[in-house]
Design an enzyme around this catalytic site. Structure first.
Site, PDB file in Angstrom:
ATOM      1  N   CYS A 125       0.812  -1.219   0.000  1.00  0.00           N
ATOM      2  CA  CYS A 125       0.000   0.000   0.000  1.00  0.00           C
ATOM      3  C   CYS A 125       0.839   1.260   0.000  1.00  0.00           C
ATOM      4  CB  CYS A 125      -0.932   0.013   1.221  1.00  0.00           C
ATOM      5  SG  CYS A 125      -0.075  -0.036   2.799  1.00  0.00           S
ATOM      6  N   GLY A 126       2.114   1.169   0.401  1.00  0.00           N
ATOM      7  CA  GLY A 126       2.968   2.333   0.355  1.00  0.00           C
ATOM      8  C   GLY A 126       2.869   3.234   1.563  1.00  0.00           C
TER       9      GLY A 126
END
Length: 294
Positions: A125-126
């Site tokens: 998801c970062g």
């Protein structure tokens, strides 16, 4: 309901000294199809999954997103038709079973569908890090650290074999992850689900608990067939599961979240050994086993 497996022609090459050769054959594959989850007709998310137990998948996903936390929060769900479903002026003649519309109970607030909102359900998801751990600690309705459960180490060691024995579709395809929930005291298998996505398999297990109104899942062990990622620890914490066991390695962030949440995390559970990465006090080693390993 959608199919779980599909047949495909393959070319098999064997370099075996006894029976070398090239031949064509049919192979059985695990089906992967998209599922769009809607809330009250409004699109929420799309996930790639193995068809089957879609309502459980949606319910478990909503638990992981802190939308619901009890069976009474989930009112109903229905598979919609194909293209055009829910759009004024358009009709569908075919139900693809790849769109599921969920209705929440009255008074349960639906989440924002703003595309900028962060989902913590993917390891890519970062945004995963300290902020995401704090967010999960704040949003979980259950305190897994307070669960007084203890589990015999021998029981944990036997769970991977019990999981493997129940993987009917994996037996045919070799291409599915699995997750199962066990009673921590007796080792009884409560539910087992398979899916092409390890996170989907866990969502289906948690969703089963939602539909059975069994949340929080105190006194249970979640066994997974692969590694223990951040997202799987997150889903366990959100469902109130105190112990997560994996046959492979955990990620560093999974260990951090488990430690911060008070969840017992076991990895490399193979044969008669395992690594405990958090809350090892919950795992009891019998005298015979302790003497053997001393």
């Amino acid at each position: 309901m959608g199919r779980l497996t599909a047949r495909s022609p393959v070319t098999r090459i064997s370099l075996d000294d006894v029976a070398p050769g090239v031949r064509r054959r049919a192979d059985t594959l695990a089906v992967e199809e998209p599922l769009e989850i809607r809330l009250g007709g409004e699109p929420l998310t799309v996930t790639m999954r193995t068809p089957g137990h879609d309502i459980e998948l949606a319910a478990g996903f909503l638990v992981s997103e802190s939308v619901i936390s009890a069976g009474g929060h989930f009112r109903s769900a229905i598979h919609c038709g194909g293209p055009g479903t829910g759009t004024v002026g358009l009709t569908s003649t075919e139900n693809t079973y790849n769109v599921l519309d969920v209705t929440l109970a009255p008074g349960v607030e639906a989440p924002s569908t703003d595309i900028a909102r962060n989902f913590y359900t993917t390891s890519s998801c970062g945004v995963c890090g300290t902020a995401s751990i704090e967010a999960i600690e704040k949003s979980s309705r259950y305190d897994v650290a307070a669960d007084p459960v203890t589990v015999d180490a021998a029981l944990i060691a036997g769970l991977p074999d019990a999981l493997r024995a129940g993987q009917a579709v994996f037996e045919k395809t070799g291409g599915l992850h699995a997750a199962a929930l066990f009673d921590a005291s007796t080792g009884e298998l409560l539910v087992l689900r398979e899916d092409v996505g390890r996170h989907n398999a866990v969502d289906k297990v948690v969703g089963w608990a939602v539909l059975e109104d069994r949340l929080p899942l105190t006194g249970t062990v979640l066994q997974v067939s692969g590694r223990a990622s951040f997202e799987l620890v997150q889903k366990a914490v959100m469902a109130g599961i105190p112990v997560l066991s994996a046959v492979s390695a955990p990620s560093s962030l999974a260990v951090e979240l488990a430690a911060a949440s008070g969840l017992t995390l076991a990895g490399f559970v193979r044969g008669r050994s395992m690594n405990l990465y958090s809350r090892p006090d919950r795992i009891a080693v019998g005298r015979a086993d302790a003497a053997h390993t001393a």
